[in-house]
Design an enzyme around this catalytic site. Sequence first.
Site, mmCIF file in Angstrom:
data_model
loop_
_atom_site.group_PDB
_atom_site.id
_atom_site.type_symbol
_atom_site.label_atom_id
_atom_site.label_comp_id
_atom_site.label_asym_id
_atom_site.label_seq_id
_atom_site.Cartn_x
_atom_site.Cartn_y
_atom_site.Cartn_z
ATOM 1 N NE ARG A 26 4.901 0.810 34.792
ATOM 2 C CZ ARG A 26 6.054 0.824 35.407
ATOM 3 N NH1 ARG A 26 7.162 0.646 34.711
ATOM 4 N NH2 ARG A 26 6.130 1.009 36.718
ATOM 5 C CG ASP A 34 6.027 4.701 36.296
ATOM 6 O OD1 ASP A 34 4.851 4.937 35.943
ATOM 7 O OD2 ASP A 34 6.403 4.679 37.478
ATOM 8 C CB CYS A 51 3.911 -2.068 37.157
ATOM 9 S SG CYS A 51 2.234 -1.615 37.657
HETATM 10 P P1 4NP Z 1 2.558 1.815 37.637
HETATM 11 O O1 4NP Z 1 2.719 3.418 37.736
HETATM 12 O O2 4NP Z 1 3.718 1.225 38.388
HETATM 13 O O3 4NP Z 1 2.642 1.544 36.165
HETATM 14 O O4 4NP Z 1 1.218 1.479 38.255
HETATM 15 C C1 4NP Z 1 2.837 4.068 38.973
HETATM 16 C C2 4NP Z 1 1.720 4.344 39.715
HETATM 17 C C3 4NP Z 1 1.827 5.027 40.918
HETATM 18 C C4 4NP Z 1 3.069 5.433 41.361
HETATM 19 C C5 4NP Z 1 4.196 5.141 40.614
HETATM 20 C C6 4NP Z 1 4.076 4.462 39.413
HETATM 21 N N1 4NP Z 1 3.184 6.149 42.583
HETATM 22 O O5 4NP Z 1 4.296 6.563 42.909
HETATM 23 O O6 4NP Z 1 2.190 6.325 43.297
#
Ligand code: 4NP
Length: 148
Positions: free
Chosen positions: A9, A119, A3
Amino acid sequence: MVCLGNICRSPIAEGLLQQKADDNGMDITVDSCGTGGWHAGETPDPRSMSKMVEKGYDISHQRSRKIRDADFTEFDRIYCMDESNLADVKSIAKAHNAEEKVDLILNTQTYGSDFEVPDPYYGAADGFELVFNMLDQATNKIIDELKK
Ligand code: 4NP
């Protein structure tokens, strides 16, 4: 499992698939990473950890990391959560001749539909329930296909 941040995720996807593989006596290695490295070294997001505890899984041992070149040789399949992750991973995969290993994880569920795992980072807590349910079904499908 890939991800963006590797804290929401893909840690859930890793935890589900590894546990299900272990429960089925399958000797496979599951890992996860992010296309970005902002959270490298961190545990999963507390909302992902508590959702997984609620469902009977412990992912607190996981640590975030960024995708690396070795992933394209060490792993047979690379599952991305959304189209943005897919585009980023495919552009790296090209250099490793590994594009055929890479797909959206929900294409295991509904082939060719290109559905995304949304997300949940900036959203409401029920986003984690949705993500869990999508990934629970997708990982069941992966296990079924590995059994075949
Ligand atoms: P992930 O969610 O891609 O599902 O781990 C996110 C976690 C952190 C960030 C964006 C999406 N961020 O911008 O820090």
